[in-house]
Design an enzyme around this catalytic site. Structure first.
Site, short mmCIF file in Angstrom:
data_model
loop_
_atom_site.label_atom_id
_atom_site.label_comp_id
_atom_site.label_asym_id
_atom_site.label_seq_id
_atom_site.Cartn_x
_atom_site.Cartn_y
_atom_site.Cartn_z
N CYS A 113 57.19 -46.48 15.65
CA CYS A 113 56.49 -45.54 14.77
C CYS A 113 56.76 -45.78 13.29
O CYS A 113 55.99 -45.33 12.44
CB CYS A 113 56.84 -44.10 15.15
SG CYS A 113 56.46 -43.69 16.87
N HIS A 255 55.75 -38.73 9.50
CA HIS A 255 55.25 -39.27 10.76
C HIS A 255 54.75 -38.13 11.63
O HIS A 255 55.42 -37.11 11.79
CB HIS A 255 56.37 -40.03 11.47
CG HIS A 255 56.06 -40.38 12.89
ND1 HIS A 255 54.87 -40.95 13.29
CD2 HIS A 255 56.80 -40.23 14.02
CE1 HIS A 255 54.89 -41.16 14.59
NE2 HIS A 255 56.04 -40.71 15.06
N ASN A 285 50.48 -38.40 18.43
CA ASN A 285 51.37 -39.42 17.88
C ASN A 285 50.77 -40.79 18.13
O ASN A 285 50.68 -41.24 19.27
CB ASN A 285 52.75 -39.30 18.55
CG ASN A 285 53.76 -40.30 18.00
OD1 ASN A 285 53.42 -41.21 17.26
ND2 ASN A 285 55.02 -40.14 18.39
#
Length: 328
Positions: A113, A255, A285
């Site tokens: 990520c 994020h 996500n």
């Protein structure tokens, strides 16, 4: 005169097909209330017949258009992903071929990520070495290809998509100046978030059955603690390094893992909630695509305005984390 790196163009792309929380109720033991209360996610975009480089291509076209550049002007292509089309050739090479260019540098970068912020740091280094460089930085993921749809603790979290940025050198005060970037990692806690299958330590033979090790496995509580702590600490570190405080920040763009993490980081940093950008409810996500999708979305929607100081904060498997300061 100092050379700075600038983001000249941004773009993002997500698949058309949407899985709502209600859709997930039909395939796994969950419900909308459970997902929403724990993650803030209401839907996610899921590929049908698109691949990772397909998503990257569409996002890249938009970034190039905003930058008013042709693909032939690029000197480097960097794709951050852990769900590339295949191990060889790299997704960056497939993207380069799709864009109709050759004889330039292309590489994939793996930092889960945190991949996009890591790629931005690599691009900054390349631009510092050669101020004539024009670099396409893309975060692209088909995370749903690595999701176990029988595991309700993970399958509800993820979606597919891509975001891209065109980075160039500059010496003035144009919009999109990257003031600083910091990246960190700690392999001691790496096994808290894994996709093991297919690697040399978990290799397959022809005819083997694919097991759960092929998909995302996560120790949720541990990841939550590390994510909040790491994103908060590196954000404070980069602000201090630039002689700034959280009061100087106009937009915090973290994020997009889940709303609990986003809200916890904002609270610990002491920033007003209305300054925190979140679109995790729409996309879930998307791993390395999360930050560039959010950045392009926030800029396109007007959440990020000319003159805003934007603080990026990210966290991912590895474990990895990072932060960037961008002056628009």
């Amino acid at each position: 005169m100092s050379t700075f790196s600038y983001i000249k163009g941004l773009g993002f792309h997500v698949p058309e097909r949407i899985y709502t929380n209600t859709d997930l109720e039909k395939i796994v033991d969950t419900n909308d209330e459970w997902i929403t209360s724990r993650t803030g996610i209401k839907q996610r975009h899921v590929v049908e017949d698109e691949t990772c480089h397909d998503l990257a291509y569409e996002a890249s076209l938009k970034a190039l258009q905003e930058a008013d550049m042709e693909a032939e002007e690029l000197t480097h292509v960097i794709v951050a992903t852990f769900t590339g089309d295949m191990p060889i050739p790299s997704t960056s090479c497939l993207l380069m071929e799709r864009l109709g260019i050759k004889n330039i540098a292309a590489m994939d970068l793996s930092a889960a990520c945190s991949g996009f912020v890591y790629a931005v740091e690599v691009a900054r280094a390349l631009i510092n070495l050669d101020p004539t460089a024009k670099i396409l930085v893309c975060g692209a993921e088909v995370v749903t290809s690595r999701v176990n749809w029988e595991d309700r603790s993970t399958c509800v979290l993820f979606g597919d998509g891509a975001g891209a940025a065109v980075m160039v050198a500059g010496t003035g005060d144009e919009s999109g100046k990257i003031l600083d970037t910091l990246v960190r990692a700690d392999g001691n806690h790496g096994m808290n978030l894994t996709v093991k299958g297919g690697g040399s330590a978990y290799s397959y033979k022809a005819g083997d059955t694919v097991g759960v090790e092929n998909f995302v496995e996560m120790q949720g509580r541990e990841i939550y603690k590390h994510a909040v702590r790491s994103m908060t600490s590196i954000s404070n570190e980069i602000l201090k390094r630039q002689g700034l405080s959280i009061d100087d920040v106009d937009v915090l763009l973290p994020h997009q893992a889940n709303m609990r993490i986003i809200e916890a980081v904002g609270k610990k940093l002491g920033i007003l909630r209305e300054k925190v950008f979140a679109n995790v409810d729409k996309y879930g996500n998307t791993s390395a695509a999360s930050i560039p999708i959010a950045l392009a979305d926030a800029r396109e929607s007007g959440f990020i305005k000319d003159g805003d100081l934007v603080l990026l904060a990210t966290f991912g498997g590895g474990l990895t984390w990072g932060s960037s300061l961008i002056q628009f």
